[in-house]
Design an enzyme around this catalytic site. Structure first.
Site, mmCIF file in Angstrom:
data_model
loop_
_atom_site.group_PDB
_atom_site.id
_atom_site.type_symbol
_atom_site.label_atom_id
_atom_site.label_comp_id
_atom_site.label_asym_id
_atom_site.label_seq_id
_atom_site.Cartn_x
_atom_site.Cartn_y
_atom_site.Cartn_z
ATOM 1 N N SER A 190 -12.900 1.656 5.370
ATOM 2 C CA SER A 190 -13.343 2.714 4.462
ATOM 3 C C SER A 190 -14.760 3.198 4.731
ATOM 4 O O SER A 190 -15.110 4.300 4.331
ATOM 5 C CB SER A 190 -13.205 2.248 3.012
ATOM 6 N N HIS A 218 -6.694 4.419 3.327
ATOM 7 C CA HIS A 218 -7.182 5.542 4.137
ATOM 8 C C HIS A 218 -6.284 5.861 5.333
ATOM 9 O O HIS A 218 -6.703 6.559 6.244
ATOM 10 C CB HIS A 218 -8.606 5.255 4.628
ATOM 11 N N LYS A 249 -5.983 8.739 -3.236
ATOM 12 C CA LYS A 249 -6.727 9.353 -2.136
ATOM 13 C C LYS A 249 -5.911 10.514 -1.550
ATOM 14 O O LYS A 249 -5.934 11.597 -2.110
ATOM 15 C CB LYS A 249 -7.122 8.288 -1.128
HETATM 16 C C1 LIG Z 1 -10.260 3.118 -2.659
HETATM 17 C C2 LIG Z 1 -9.784 1.849 -2.117
HETATM 18 C C3 LIG Z 1 -9.132 0.917 -2.924
HETATM 19 C C4 LIG Z 1 -9.037 1.062 -4.423
HETATM 20 O O1 LIG Z 1 -8.174 2.061 -4.792
HETATM 21 P P1 LIG Z 1 -8.287 2.796 -6.196
HETATM 22 O O2 LIG Z 1 -6.962 3.413 -6.359
HETATM 23 O O3 LIG Z 1 -9.405 3.784 -6.096
HETATM 24 O O4 LIG Z 1 -8.569 1.753 -7.227
HETATM 25 C C5 LIG Z 1 -8.595 -0.194 -2.312
HETATM 26 N N1 LIG Z 1 -8.740 -0.405 -0.993
HETATM 27 C C6 LIG Z 1 -9.395 0.457 -0.192
HETATM 28 C C7 LIG Z 1 -9.517 0.170 1.267
HETATM 29 C C8 LIG Z 1 -9.944 1.600 -0.733
HETATM 30 O O5 LIG Z 1 -10.625 2.439 0.044
#
Ligand SMILES: *Cc1c(COP(=O)(O)O)cnc(C)c1O
Length: 402
Positions: A190, A218, A249
Site C-alpha cells: 500500500s 490494492h 477502494k
Molecule cells: C485499506 C486497506 C485495508 C483496510 O481496508 P478498509 O476497508 O479501509 O478497512 C486492509 N489492507 C490493506 C492492504 C489496505 O490498504
C-alpha cells in the site's frame, strides 16, 4: 478529567498534539482536508479549488458510476438503510448472500464472507484462525490491519524482510515441527506499489505446509487482465487459501471480504467475532459493492487504461530523475527522504492544484518519507502530463532532481 498531569497518557497526547500544532502553524499539515465535491472520477474541489485527484484508491474511477448508484438507491427503496442487527441473527438480507456469491465467482472461490470493513476483516480472520502456539509469518511492509490481527491472535509473530523469499524460507525452517503456520502478505503493497512474489511464496507454502493469506486491497481491479487480482496476474488460480480484500477502494463501497474453500467460510461464519458481534453491512453498500464487481467485468477498458496511465506516470517520473522505488502499479511513491522534504513537495503540488498526500514516519521508515501518488483509470493523459509537470517543477525547486 485532566490530561495535563504528567502521566504516560498525558505525555503521549502532548507529543502528538505538539507535532500537529507545529505542522499546522507552518502550513505543512495536509491531513483530514474535506473534499467538498467530486467532479467526475479524477477531479475534486478542496478549499474551494478544483484539483486533480492523485490520492484516491478508486483506481478504476467507479465512484459515482450510474449503475452502481442506481443499485444502491434500489436497495434503499427495497430494504431501507439498516439491518436488524448482526449477520448471524436477523441481519442477513438476500443482498448480502448475493454479494457473497458475486465475490466468490469473481475470485473463482467456493464461497465468500463479508465484514463491515477491511480492517475488521484482517483483524478477525487472522485472530480467529490462529492462536497460541501457532506461527504467523508476515511481510515487514504488510498493512497495519494485518499486523494488528497477528498481534491479537496470540500466535508467534515473525516478520520477514520485505518481499524476500529467502528470508521467508529461513523463518519457515525455524518453526517447530507440527505447529500451524500462516504466511500473510499484501498483493500490492500500500505504500510502495510493488507486487508480492506470489509464485515463490506459493512454492514455499506448499513445501513447508503453511496456509497462505493474501490481502488484495490494492490489486482487485488493478492486477490481472480482467481485474480479478493476483492469482489471475500470475496465472496461479487456486494457489491462495485465504483471499482477502476490501470493498472500499476499487469497489466504491465499504466493507471487507474473504473468499476461499467452503469449509473455511463456514468456520468463519460461526467463529469470527467481527461477524458475530458487529452489525451487517448496510443494504445500499452491499448492493453497490455487488454491482461494482459486475461493472468491472463489463468494462474491461478501465483496467487497460489504468495500466496505461500507471506506466505513463511511473516512466515519466523516472525519466525526470525521481526515485519511484519498486512500483509497477497505480500506487506511485515519489521518494523525498526527510519528512520536511515530503511536506514541502506536497505543498508545492497542492498550491498548483495537484491533490497528492505525503506519507511520513512512522507509517514508513524514517528517511523514506515520500509523496504517495495514485493514478486512476479516469485520468486523461493530458491531466497526468500536467501533474507530472507540477511535480517536476517542485522537485527541481527543492533539489530532489536536477
Ligand atoms: C485499506 C486497506 C485495508 C483496510 O481496508 P478498509 O476497508 O479501509 O478497512 C486492509 N489492507 C490493506 C492492504 C489496505 O490498504
Amino acid at each position: 478529567m485532566n490530561f495535563q498531569n504528567g502521566d504516560s497518557v498525558s505525555r503521549r497526547l502532548a507529543v502528538m498534539n505538539e507535532r500537529v500544532k507545529y505542522l499546522r502553524e507552518n502550513n505543512l499539515y495536509f491531513y483530514n482536508q474535506p473534499v467538498q465535491e467530486l467532479r467526475g472520477g479524477s477531479k475534486v474541489i478542496v478549499n474551494g479549488r478544483e484539483m486533480g485527484m492523485y490520492a484516491s484508491y478508486s483506481y478504476l474511477g467507479l465512484i459515482g458510476h450510474p449503475r452502481i448508484n442506481a443499485a444502491a438507491q434500489a436497495a434503499i427503496e427495497k430494504y431501507g438503510t439498516g439491518t436488524h442487527g448482526v449477520r448471524m441473527l436477523a441481519g442477513t438480507l438476500s443482498i448480502h448472500r448475493e454479494l457473497e456469491e458475486t465475490i466468490a465467482d469473481f475470485k473463482r472461490a467456493e464461497a465468500a464472507i463479508t465484514y463491515s470493513s477491511g480492517y475488521a476483516t484482517n483483524l478477525t480472520v487472522i485472530a480467529t484462525l490462529m492462536g497460541r502456539g501457532d506461527y504467523v509469518l508476515s511481510d515487514k511492509l504488510n498493512h497495519a490491519s494485518i499486523v494488528d490481527g497477528c498481534l491479537m491472535s496470540g500466535a508467534e509473530f515473525r516478520r520477514f524482510r520485505h518481499n524476500d523469499m529467502d528470508d521467508l524460507e529461513k523463518r519457515l525452517q525455524q518453526v517447530p515441527d507440527g505447529a500451524a503456520k500462516l504466511v500473510v502478505a499484501d498483493a500490492v503493497f500500500s505504500m510502495d506499489g510493488d507486487v508480492i512474489d506470489l509464485p515463490r511464496m506459493v512454492e514455499l507454502c506448499r513445501k513447508y505446509g503453511a496456509y497462505l493469506m493474501i490481502d488484495e486491497a490494492h490489486s482487485v481491479g488493478v492486477l490481472g487482465k480482467t481485474g480479478r487480482g493476483i492469482e489471475e496476474y500470475f496465472d496461479l488460480w487456486g494457489s491462495v487459501d485465504i483471499k482477502m480484500g476490501t470493498l472500499s477502494k476499487t469497489i466504491p463501497s465499504v466493507g471487507g471480504y474473504v473468499a476461499g474453500k467452503r469449509e473455511l467460510i463456514e468456520f468463519l461464519r460461526h467463529a469470527s467475532r467481527a461477524y458475530i458481534f458487529s452489525a451487517a453491512l448496510p443494504p445500499a453498500q452491499a448492493a453497490a459493492a455487488n454491482e461494482a464487481f459486475k461493472v468491472i467485468l463489463d468494462e474491461p477498458w478501465r483496467i487497460e487504461k489504468l495500466t496505461y496511465n500507471a506506466n505513463l506516470f511511473i516512466n515519466g517520473l523516472k525519466a525526470m530523475g525521481f526515485d519511484t522505488m519498486q512500483t509497477t502499479t497505480a500506487i506511485v511513491p515519489v521518494l523525498c527522504g526527510t519528512d520536511e522534504r515530503a511536506f514541502a513537495l506536497t505543498r508545492a503540488c497542492q498550491e498548483n492544484d495537484v491533490f497528492v498526500l505525503p506519507v511520513v514516519s512512522p507509517a514508513v521508515p524514517e528517511g523514506l518519507a515520500r509523496l504517495r501518488a495514485t493514478v486512476l483509470a479516469s485520468h486523461e493523459e493530458d491531466e497526468i502530463r500536467r501533474a507530472m509537470g507540477v511535480i517536476e517543477q517542485a522537485g527541481k525547486a527543492l533539489g530532489l532532481i536536477c
